[in-house]
Design an enzyme around this catalytic site. Sequence first.
Site, PDB file in Angstrom:
ATOM      1  N   ALA A  32       1.530  -4.859   9.642  1.00 16.20           N
ATOM      2  CA  ALA A  32       1.653  -3.709  10.438  1.00 16.20           C
ATOM      3  C   ALA A  32       0.081  -3.418  10.827  1.00 16.20           C
ATOM      4  CB  ALA A  32       2.275  -2.364   9.540  1.00 16.20           C
ATOM      5  N   GLY A  36      -7.937  -0.877  12.425  1.00 17.84           N
ATOM      6  CA  GLY A  36      -8.702  -0.770  11.021  1.00 17.84           C
ATOM      7  C   GLY A  36      -8.731  -2.295  10.524  1.00 17.84           C
ATOM      8  N   HIS A  37      -7.473  -2.915  10.756  1.00 15.33           N
ATOM      9  CA  HIS A  37      -7.391  -4.297  10.204  1.00 15.33           C
ATOM     10  C   HIS A  37      -8.321  -5.192  10.938  1.00 15.33           C
ATOM     11  CE1 HIS A  37      -3.622  -2.810   8.485  1.00 15.33           C
ATOM     12  NE2 HIS A  37      -4.148  -3.530   7.724  1.00 15.33           N
ATOM     13  N   GLN A  61       3.513  -3.831  -6.041  1.00 16.83           N
ATOM     14  CA  GLN A  61       2.517  -2.553  -5.707  1.00 16.83           C
ATOM     15  C   GLN A  61       3.440  -1.642  -5.447  1.00 16.83           C
ATOM     16  OE1 GLN A  61      -0.282  -4.812  -2.816  1.00 16.83           O
ATOM     17  NE2 GLN A  61      -0.330  -2.702  -2.075  1.00 16.83           N
ATOM     18  N   GLU A 148     -12.358   0.482   3.129  1.00 13.04           N
ATOM     19  CA  GLU A 148     -12.797   1.395   2.308  1.00 13.04           C
ATOM     20  C   GLU A 148     -11.668   2.634   2.126  1.00 13.04           C
ATOM     21  OE1 GLU A 148     -16.748   2.700   3.027  1.00 13.04           O
ATOM     22  OE2 GLU A 148     -17.746   0.911   2.185  1.00 13.04           O
ATOM     23  N   ASP A 150      -8.936   2.728   1.090  1.00 11.04           N
ATOM     24  CA  ASP A 150      -8.227   2.650  -0.357  1.00 11.04           C
ATOM     25  C   ASP A 150      -9.516   2.417  -1.121  1.00 11.04           C
ATOM     26  OD1 ASP A 150      -5.340   2.622   0.297  1.00 11.04           O
ATOM     27  OD2 ASP A 150      -6.157   0.823   1.614  1.00 11.04           O
ATOM     28  N   SER A 186      -1.328   1.915   8.454  1.00  9.42           N
ATOM     29  CA  SER A 186       0.085   1.517   8.703  1.00  9.42           C
ATOM     30  C   SER A 186       1.225   2.602   8.581  1.00  9.42           C
ATOM     31  CB  SER A 186       0.365   0.091   7.850  1.00  9.42           C
ATOM     32  OG  SER A 186      -0.646  -0.768   7.911  1.00  9.42           O
TER      33      SER A 186
END
Length: 280
Positions: A32, A36-37, A61, A148, A150, A186
């Site tokens: 997704a 950012g990715h 997770q 960052e 996360d 996402s």
Amino acid sequence: MQTIRAMADLGVALRHLRGPSATLALVPTMGALHDGHLALIDEAKRRADRVAATIFVNPLQFNDPKDLERYPRQEEADLARLEAAGCDLVWLPTPDQLYPPGFATNISVRGVSERWEGEHRPGHFDGVATVVAKLLLAVRPDLAIFGEKDWQQLAVIRRVEADLGLGVAILGHPTVREADGLAMSSRNALLTADERRRAVALPEAMSEAARRILRGGEVSAALHEAQRQLRAAGFSEVDYLALVDGDSLEPLERQGENMRMLAAARLGKVRLIDNIAVTS
Ligand code: PAF
């Protein structure tokens, strides 16, 4: 870009990709993909000769099965975006490859994983630590890059790498935000149009609380006011909104050297998280 699905094909593909001396950066993702990715892929290209990515929606997770079911999946679009971004190789493992029958190993990190997300999503960081260790061991990159956004996940991954001596440099990349300030995620795709408009209250309330604290305001009062603003904007639950030390993630009751503000709050069915540096 080479697309690998079977773990058995990974070793040869990576040897071919790296040749005798090329450095390799890994960008692990759950797909997704958003800008950012792609910023992580760009950073990886600046830092290493070759770039690999993984796409794997890691069931370990997700503490809530409904969240796993709802998680957006768009493989074709993701592959096209990775290719256009100049990624050299993408590996899409299946759960049975990473977790073969009888899989019973769990990597659990004490300390940095215990509060905040760890408290609200039991087992989440065990799942992250276990899959990231597996991905790093399978790909053996020189470095791996994580967003960052996360912040706590990044702290957990740094701990795993250091404790297990994986020999991979772990790099964080600043959060990429939409024009209105909402952190790219996402999960934003799951917001309704109305929720999307309201979601910007999260970074706004955090920034305002940070400004109050930096002006010398009482920390608890600033955080309290930010929570009130979130509820007023339509957030139904605020799991946490805290000022912490950016390394230990321990809460701060007054200004410190290395301040970070962390938050998680629910808007409709979507749980959003964010964090900002608290610096002048
Ligand atoms: O941040 C993510 O997308 C995931 O938690 C990660 C690091 C790829 C592990 O599944």
